[in-house]
Design a protein around this motif. Sequence first.
Motif, short mmCIF file in Angstrom:
data_model
loop_
_atom_site.label_atom_id
_atom_site.label_comp_id
_atom_site.label_asym_id
_atom_site.label_seq_id
_atom_site.Cartn_x
_atom_site.Cartn_y
_atom_site.Cartn_z
N UNK A 115 -26.09 -23.58 13.06
CA UNK A 115 -25.75 -22.23 12.59
C UNK A 115 -25.23 -22.31 11.17
N UNK A 116 -25.59 -21.32 10.34
CA UNK A 116 -25.14 -21.30 8.94
C UNK A 116 -24.44 -19.97 8.67
N UNK A 117 -23.27 -20.06 8.05
CA UNK A 117 -22.42 -18.90 7.81
C UNK A 117 -22.15 -18.76 6.32
N UNK A 118 -22.48 -17.60 5.75
CA UNK A 118 -22.22 -17.33 4.33
C UNK A 118 -20.79 -16.85 4.15
N UNK A 119 -20.13 -17.34 3.10
CA UNK A 119 -18.78 -16.91 2.75
C UNK A 119 -18.62 -16.93 1.23
N UNK A 120 -17.63 -16.20 0.75
CA UNK A 120 -17.21 -16.35 -0.65
C UNK A 120 -16.34 -17.59 -0.68
N UNK A 121 -16.74 -18.56 -1.45
CA UNK A 121 -16.00 -19.82 -1.51
C UNK A 121 -14.56 -19.61 -1.95
N UNK A 122 -13.65 -20.27 -1.28
CA UNK A 122 -12.24 -20.22 -1.63
C UNK A 122 -11.48 -19.08 -1.01
N UNK A 123 -12.16 -18.17 -0.31
CA UNK A 123 -11.47 -17.07 0.36
C UNK A 123 -10.70 -17.57 1.57
N UNK A 124 -9.78 -16.77 2.06
CA UNK A 124 -8.97 -17.18 3.22
C UNK A 124 -9.85 -17.49 4.42
N UNK A 184 -19.11 -15.12 -5.29
CA UNK A 184 -18.49 -13.80 -5.17
C UNK A 184 -18.80 -13.19 -3.80
N UNK A 185 -18.11 -12.12 -3.46
CA UNK A 185 -18.40 -11.42 -2.21
C UNK A 185 -19.83 -10.89 -2.20
N UNK A 186 -20.25 -10.26 -3.30
CA UNK A 186 -21.61 -9.74 -3.37
C UNK A 186 -22.64 -10.86 -3.25
N UNK A 187 -22.36 -11.99 -3.88
CA UNK A 187 -23.28 -13.13 -3.81
C UNK A 187 -23.35 -13.70 -2.40
N UNK A 188 -22.25 -13.63 -1.65
CA UNK A 188 -22.29 -14.14 -0.27
C UNK A 188 -23.19 -13.26 0.59
N UNK A 189 -23.18 -11.96 0.36
CA UNK A 189 -24.08 -11.07 1.11
C UNK A 189 -25.53 -11.35 0.72
N UNK A 190 -25.79 -11.51 -0.58
CA UNK A 190 -27.15 -11.83 -1.03
C UNK A 190 -27.65 -13.14 -0.43
N UNK A 191 -26.78 -14.13 -0.37
CA UNK A 191 -27.11 -15.42 0.24
C UNK A 191 -27.45 -15.24 1.72
N UNK A 192 -26.62 -14.48 2.40
CA UNK A 192 -26.83 -14.18 3.82
C UNK A 192 -28.21 -13.57 4.05
N UNK A 193 -28.57 -12.59 3.23
CA UNK A 193 -29.86 -11.90 3.38
C UNK A 193 -31.01 -12.79 2.92
N UNK A 194 -30.91 -13.32 1.70
CA UNK A 194 -32.03 -14.06 1.10
C UNK A 194 -32.38 -15.33 1.87
N UNK A 195 -31.37 -16.02 2.41
CA UNK A 195 -31.64 -17.26 3.14
C UNK A 195 -31.71 -17.06 4.64
#
Length: 128
Positions: free
Chosen positions: A4-13, A32-43
């Motif tokens: 399983x792969x989980x997208x997150x904004x690096x360094x967040x709590x 960034x938060x927006x980039x984590x969502x894009x990563x989630x969708x794109x990958x």
Amino acid sequence: VPGARIAVKGGGAYDLWLARHLRHAEIVRAATLDASFELFVDQGLDALAGLRPKLLDDSAKGDYELLDEPFMRVQQALGCLRVGEGDAPAAALAYLREFAEDAVASGFVEALIQKHGVTGRLSVAQPS
């Protein structure tokens, strides 16, 4: 689960919490938060971890489901640098405590939540 792969904004709590608690899933970090969502969708990742208000906004962009229960809670705090001698640190701490309690008791914190349209399960701590 393994794989399983989980997208997150690096360094967040939630990134730090997941890094300490996950045994098998992989954390995929974004800047960034927006980039984590894009990563989630794109990958096509399996999950996206983040703050509920942002996840609610992101979930409206597709057929996504949010878990009802949070996997962790982020507790905010105030602090100050210990400076000076004598009563200075105690006075600074007393001031911060009074400020925080007044901000909550007066409704200021709740008003800011409403003003900025923050949605989701957000609660204001009760004064101590």
